[in-house]
Design a protein around this motif. Structure first.
Motif, PDB file in Angstrom:
ATOM      1  N   VAL A 402      -0.599   3.492  -6.887  1.00 47.30           N
ATOM      2  CA  VAL A 402      -1.159   2.664  -5.816  1.00 47.30           C
ATOM      3  C   VAL A 402      -1.096   1.214  -6.277  1.00 47.30           C
ATOM      4  O   VAL A 402      -1.659   0.852  -7.305  1.00 47.30           O
ATOM      5  CB  VAL A 402      -2.618   3.059  -5.515  1.00 47.30           C
ATOM      6  CG1 VAL A 402      -3.212   2.134  -4.459  1.00 47.30           C
ATOM      7  CG2 VAL A 402      -2.688   4.509  -5.062  1.00 47.30           C
ATOM      8  N   PHE A 403      -0.388   0.384  -5.510  1.00 50.19           N
ATOM      9  CA  PHE A 403      -0.240  -1.025  -5.861  1.00 50.19           C
ATOM     10  C   PHE A 403      -1.018  -1.882  -4.875  1.00 50.19           C
ATOM     11  O   PHE A 403      -0.930  -1.682  -3.665  1.00 50.19           O
ATOM     12  CB  PHE A 403       1.235  -1.443  -5.843  1.00 50.19           C
ATOM     13  CG  PHE A 403       2.093  -0.677  -6.818  1.00 50.19           C
ATOM     14  CD1 PHE A 403       1.879  -0.801  -8.177  1.00 50.19           C
ATOM     15  CD2 PHE A 403       3.091   0.164  -6.372  1.00 50.19           C
ATOM     16  CE1 PHE A 403       2.663  -0.097  -9.086  1.00 50.19           C
ATOM     17  CE2 PHE A 403       3.875   0.873  -7.257  1.00 50.19           C
ATOM     18  CZ  PHE A 403       3.661   0.749  -8.621  1.00 50.19           C
ATOM     19  N   MET A 404      -1.764  -2.835  -5.389  1.00 54.23           N
ATOM     20  CA  MET A 404      -2.509  -3.786  -4.561  1.00 54.23           C
ATOM     21  C   MET A 404      -2.113  -5.190  -4.992  1.00 54.23           C
ATOM     22  O   MET A 404      -2.389  -5.607  -6.113  1.00 54.23           O
ATOM     23  CB  MET A 404      -4.014  -3.584  -4.723  1.00 54.23           C
ATOM     24  CG  MET A 404      -4.513  -2.263  -4.187  1.00 54.23           C
ATOM     25  SD  MET A 404      -6.280  -2.012  -4.543  1.00 54.23           S
ATOM     26  CE  MET A 404      -6.979  -3.463  -3.749  1.00 54.23           C
ATOM     27  N   VAL A 455     -12.860   1.806  -1.712  1.00 51.86           N
ATOM     28  CA  VAL A 455     -11.550   1.707  -1.070  1.00 51.86           C
ATOM     29  C   VAL A 455     -11.557   0.437  -0.226  1.00 51.86           C
ATOM     30  O   VAL A 455     -12.563   0.091   0.393  1.00 51.86           O
ATOM     31  CB  VAL A 455     -11.257   2.959  -0.197  1.00 51.86           C
ATOM     32  CG1 VAL A 455     -12.327   3.157   0.859  1.00 51.86           C
ATOM     33  CG2 VAL A 455      -9.881   2.858   0.456  1.00 51.86           C
ATOM     34  N   ASP A 456     -10.446  -0.273  -0.238  1.00 52.44           N
ATOM     35  CA  ASP A 456     -10.325  -1.441   0.630  1.00 52.44           C
ATOM     36  C   ASP A 456      -9.048  -1.325   1.441  1.00 52.44           C
ATOM     37  O   ASP A 456      -8.294  -0.352   1.318  1.00 52.44           O
ATOM     38  CB  ASP A 456     -10.373  -2.747  -0.162  1.00 52.44           C
ATOM     39  CG  ASP A 456      -9.225  -2.893  -1.146  1.00 52.44           C
ATOM     40  OD1 ASP A 456      -8.311  -2.047  -1.145  1.00 52.44           O
ATOM     41  OD2 ASP A 456      -9.233  -3.861  -1.925  1.00 52.44           O
ATOM     42  N   ASN A 457      -8.794  -2.321   2.269  1.00 49.84           N
ATOM     43  CA  ASN A 457      -7.667  -2.255   3.190  1.00 49.84           C
ATOM     44  C   ASN A 457      -6.342  -2.151   2.449  1.00 49.84           C
ATOM     45  O   ASN A 457      -5.487  -1.329   2.803  1.00 49.84           O
ATOM     46  CB  ASN A 457      -7.681  -3.495   4.086  1.00 49.84           C
ATOM     47  CG  ASN A 457      -6.724  -3.393   5.245  1.00 49.84           C
ATOM     48  OD1 ASN A 457      -5.524  -3.528   5.079  1.00 49.84           O
ATOM     49  ND2 ASN A 457      -7.253  -3.167   6.439  1.00 49.84           N
ATOM     50  N   ALA A 458      -6.171  -2.951   1.410  1.00 46.06           N
ATOM     51  CA  ALA A 458      -4.903  -2.941   0.679  1.00 46.06           C
ATOM     52  C   ALA A 458      -4.663  -1.607  -0.011  1.00 46.06           C
ATOM     53  O   ALA A 458      -3.544  -1.083  -0.014  1.00 46.06           O
ATOM     54  CB  ALA A 458      -4.884  -4.079  -0.340  1.00 46.06           C
ATOM     55  N   THR A 468      -1.986  -3.408   8.312  1.00 43.35           N
ATOM     56  CA  THR A 468      -3.319  -3.955   8.028  1.00 43.35           C
ATOM     57  C   THR A 468      -4.337  -3.555   9.091  1.00 43.35           C
ATOM     58  O   THR A 468      -5.454  -3.110   8.774  1.00 43.35           O
ATOM     59  CB  THR A 468      -3.248  -5.483   7.930  1.00 43.35           C
ATOM     60  OG1 THR A 468      -2.344  -5.841   6.876  1.00 43.35           O
ATOM     61  CG2 THR A 468      -4.617  -6.074   7.629  1.00 43.35           C
ATOM     62  N   LEU A 469      -3.979  -3.695  10.353  1.00 46.91           N
ATOM     63  CA  LEU A 469      -4.928  -3.425  11.430  1.00 46.91           C
ATOM     64  C   LEU A 469      -5.242  -1.937  11.533  1.00 46.91           C
ATOM     65  O   LEU A 469      -6.399  -1.541  11.715  1.00 46.91           O
ATOM     66  CB  LEU A 469      -4.376  -3.945  12.761  1.00 46.91           C
ATOM     67  CG  LEU A 469      -5.362  -3.982  13.932  1.00 46.91           C
ATOM     68  CD1 LEU A 469      -6.614  -4.776  13.564  1.00 46.91           C
ATOM     69  CD2 LEU A 469      -4.707  -4.575  15.170  1.00 46.91           C
ATOM     70  N   ALA A 470      -4.214  -1.081  11.391  1.00 45.98           N
ATOM     71  CA  ALA A 470      -4.438   0.369  11.469  1.00 45.98           C
ATOM     72  C   ALA A 470      -5.322   0.844  10.316  1.00 45.98           C
ATOM     73  O   ALA A 470      -6.212   1.686  10.512  1.00 45.98           O
ATOM     74  CB  ALA A 470      -3.100   1.107  11.453  1.00 45.98           C
TER      75      ALA A 470
END
Length: 648
Positions: A402-404, A455-458, A468-470
């Motif tokens: 998982v990359f942020m 957990v965050d959006n990214a 991003t919106l979904a």
């Protein structure tokens, strides 16, 4: 090019609280605030420009979210905007602006393109000491809005303008003697294994390093640049010249960052040495500390113990961190080994969009470093490293990394789970939520929150492929509709934690039968990784807005606060509270009867970023789930100057 409608821009602001590429303003005029945002969007590297939505209010004391207020005389505002963009900057900025109806009111949508490196920096005209030109006249986009660059912060833009990177800078106190002869000899050895008759190997040391672009002449002496020091510098020279250029390896018990400073880490290791020796040493450290699984290959009679993550994956992960790091940021690379995952965090967002990670083709932040690491077969430069990691992890039955990549924060985080994201144990844990009929993306969000603490959006985008919106809508349903997640933070730092009733154990207890030896199954026996974290869980029960233990003078000040209290009344209370113990944003908001978003935007961000009166309790992890504010020494002095003495 305007890609979003006003409705989409407003929806993103309301869903995400704050978006680095979108700025909302009242738009009563085209004043300094609007022009500063235009300058910042045009300058910020890697952002791809940004949008101004004029005629929209930010959250305040009377509105929980962004609200449409509309603008008057839209044609006049558009004309003024175009005139200012031509006249106020050293070179014009080609903005695109249109008027639209939004919720029955007139608003302006302005798209500001990011300038090419050769055209940067975008600078305000005029003399210094004006509103837009107190330091440099160059504005950039920050975590919480726009800010004017100092001369130091301006340097990356100027280097990029000249086609140079920070790695090619010569430090004033650097000398040839700062290079380690053993590291130079090591390069020759490693290079000869890859290409025995390489032309540079026939040259002297100084000629070879000049060929590699690692040294330059200054006043008749060959002097190493930053790339040369990083690759070949003596440890003492690195400590003297580049004190933050190190790697911290941390072993944490359990799956969460430990709150108790006395029990914070099981193991810590600081590595500061030339990259040619640091890379294999860090790789070996990680591999030695990973749980092992074994295979009994067909035709063999002896077991073969192997680390859970393939060696090639670890090599790529380490090299990516050191090769793509932003070395102008004084922050060590941090490698944290939890019981269920490995996290590698480095300064420097990905120059490739997250959606393109793994596709062929590299965009290099440090091409000199990358070239040398490629020469000795430590790295590849064709953009296939991430694709290789994903393929190798899939072969051994593990979840893809998982990359942020956070552009504004200038951070990159890679997370490698030590099990399948949706394995049997995870699916069993999810059964408690069966009555919600969760879809696959919602289930993954819950698992990621359980595994990593938040957990965050990214992060959700990284494991689901959602936009991003979904992703925001998924997290919103889990928070608002199902109440399975609790929201924390605000703006770009928004995160979600599992609600307390669902803190159920994820990993099964170790089996009495011992490890299974199924030769065809590479899944690790992680039974011995179950962390006894009962004594490590954060006791936050005393952090609620219980004011019973506060001094009477402080309680009196809190009682006297009005709904629209000014800084001279509110700031002393905040500093006094945070001097007693760390406070989260939501705890301060509850204690002071304020809205979180307004309190953070109008006070906490300014007190921390601009004034230095408060700081993070976990400065090394800005998005930490338990992040809180505490008063700095400067804040204590600020209180003392106003007659408030604290009893430590």
């Amino acid at each position: 090019m305007i890609e979003f409608t006003p409705e989409q821009l407003l929806a993103q602001l309301r869903e995400l609280d704050e978006c680095p590429r979108i700025e909302a303003k009242r738009g009563s005029d085209i004043g300094s605030s609007v022009m500063q945002s235009i300058c910042a969007f045009a300058n910020e590297p890697g952002l791809g420009g940004g949008y101004l939505l004029l005629g929209v209010n930010e959250p305040d004391e009377t509105h929980d979210t962004f609200s449409v207020c509309g603008v008057n005389h839209s044609d006049q505002l558009l004309n003024t905007l175009q005139t200012n963009c031509r006249d106020q900057f050293e070179q014009p900025i080609p903005v695109q602006a249109q008027a639209h109806q939004l919720e029955g009111k007139r608003v302006l949508v302005v798209f500001v393109p990011e300038l090419e490196p050769a055209a940067k920096p975008c600078t305000f005209k005029g003399k210094f000491d004006s509103k837009n030109k107190r330091k440099s006249g160059v504005w950039r986009r920050g975590l919480n809005g726009d800010y004017e660059c100092s001369q130091l912060e301006l340097e990356p833009l100027l280097l990029a303008k000249n086609g140079l990177g920070f790695e090619q800078v010569l430090l004033p106190d650097a000398h040839w003697d700062d290079l380690d002869p053993h590291a130079i000899e090591l390069y020759r050895t490693l290079r000869s294994k890859v290409r025995p008759h390489a032309e540079e190997l026939q040259a002297s040391d100084s000629e070879m390093l000049q060929c590699l672009n690692l040294v330059k002449k200054r006043q008749g002496e060959w002097v190493p640049n930053i790339a040369g020091l990083l690759l070949l510098g003596k440890p003492l020279a690195l400590r003297r010249l580049l004190p933050a250029m190190r790697v911290d390896y941390v072993r944490v018990a359990g799956t969460q960052w430990v709150e108790d400073p006395q029990q914070r880490f099981d193991i810590t290791l600081d590595l500061r040495e030339p990259l040619l020796t640091l890379i294999p040493k860090l790789e070996a450290t990680i591999l030695d500390d990973l749980p092992k699984h074994f295979r009994l290959e067909e035709g063999k009679t002896q077991r073969d113990d192997q680390p859970l993550l393939p060696q090639k994956v670890i090599r790529e992960a380490v090299v990516n961190a050191v090769m793509h790091r932003d070395y102008q940021v004084n922050q060590p690379i941090i490698v944290v080994r939890f019981s269920n995952r490995l996290e590698i965090r480095n300064a420097g967002y990905s120059l490739k969009p997250e959606a393109m990670l793994g596709e062929m083709g590299s965009i290099l932040r440090n091409p000199v470093l990358a070239s040398v690491l490629y020469d000795v077969s430590f790295a590849e430069t064709k953009g296939s490293g991430i694709r290789t990691m994903r393929r190798l992890l899939d072969q051994v039955g593990l979840t893809a990394p998982v990359f942020m990549s956070q552009v504004i924060q200038n951070q990159f985080l890679a997370t490698y789970l030590l099990h399948q994201l949706m394995g049997e144990e995870q699916l069993a844990w999810l059964k408690q939520f069966a009555h919600f009929t969760l879809n696959n993306d919602e289930a993954k969000a819950l698992i990621l929150a359980k595994e990593t603490g938040a957990v965050d959006n990214a992060g959700l985008r990284a494991i689901t492929g959602l936009d991003t919106l979904a992703a925001s809508q998924v997290l919103g349903r889990l928070h608002h509709q199902y109440q399975l997640l609790v929201k924390g933070g605000a703006g770009p730092s928004t995160y979600y934690e599992l609600s307390a009733p669902h803190e159920l154990p994820l990993f099964a207890a170790a089996s009495d039968e011992g490890p299974r030896s199924n030769a065809g199954d590479p899944v690790a026996n992680t039974g011995d990784l179950d962390a006894n974290t009962g004594d490590l869980d954060a006791n936050t029960g005393d952090l609620d807005a219980n004011t019973g233990d506060l001094p009477s003078d402080l309680l009196a000040r809190i009682d006297q606060l009005t709904p629209k209290a000014r800084r001279n009344n509110l700031w002393p209370v905040i500093l006094w509270l945070c001097a007693m113990r760390p406070y989260k944003t939501e705890q301060l908001a509850k204690t002071l009867n304020r809205r979180e978003n307004a309190l953070k935007a109008s006070h906490l961000n300014i007190m921390r970023e601009q004034e230095g009166l408060i700081g993070y309790a976990y400065p090394e992890v800005p998005n930490h789930p338990e992040q809180a504010y505490q008063t700095t020494e400067k804040g204590r002095q600020w209180l003392a100057a106003r007659g408030i003495e604290l009893n430590d």
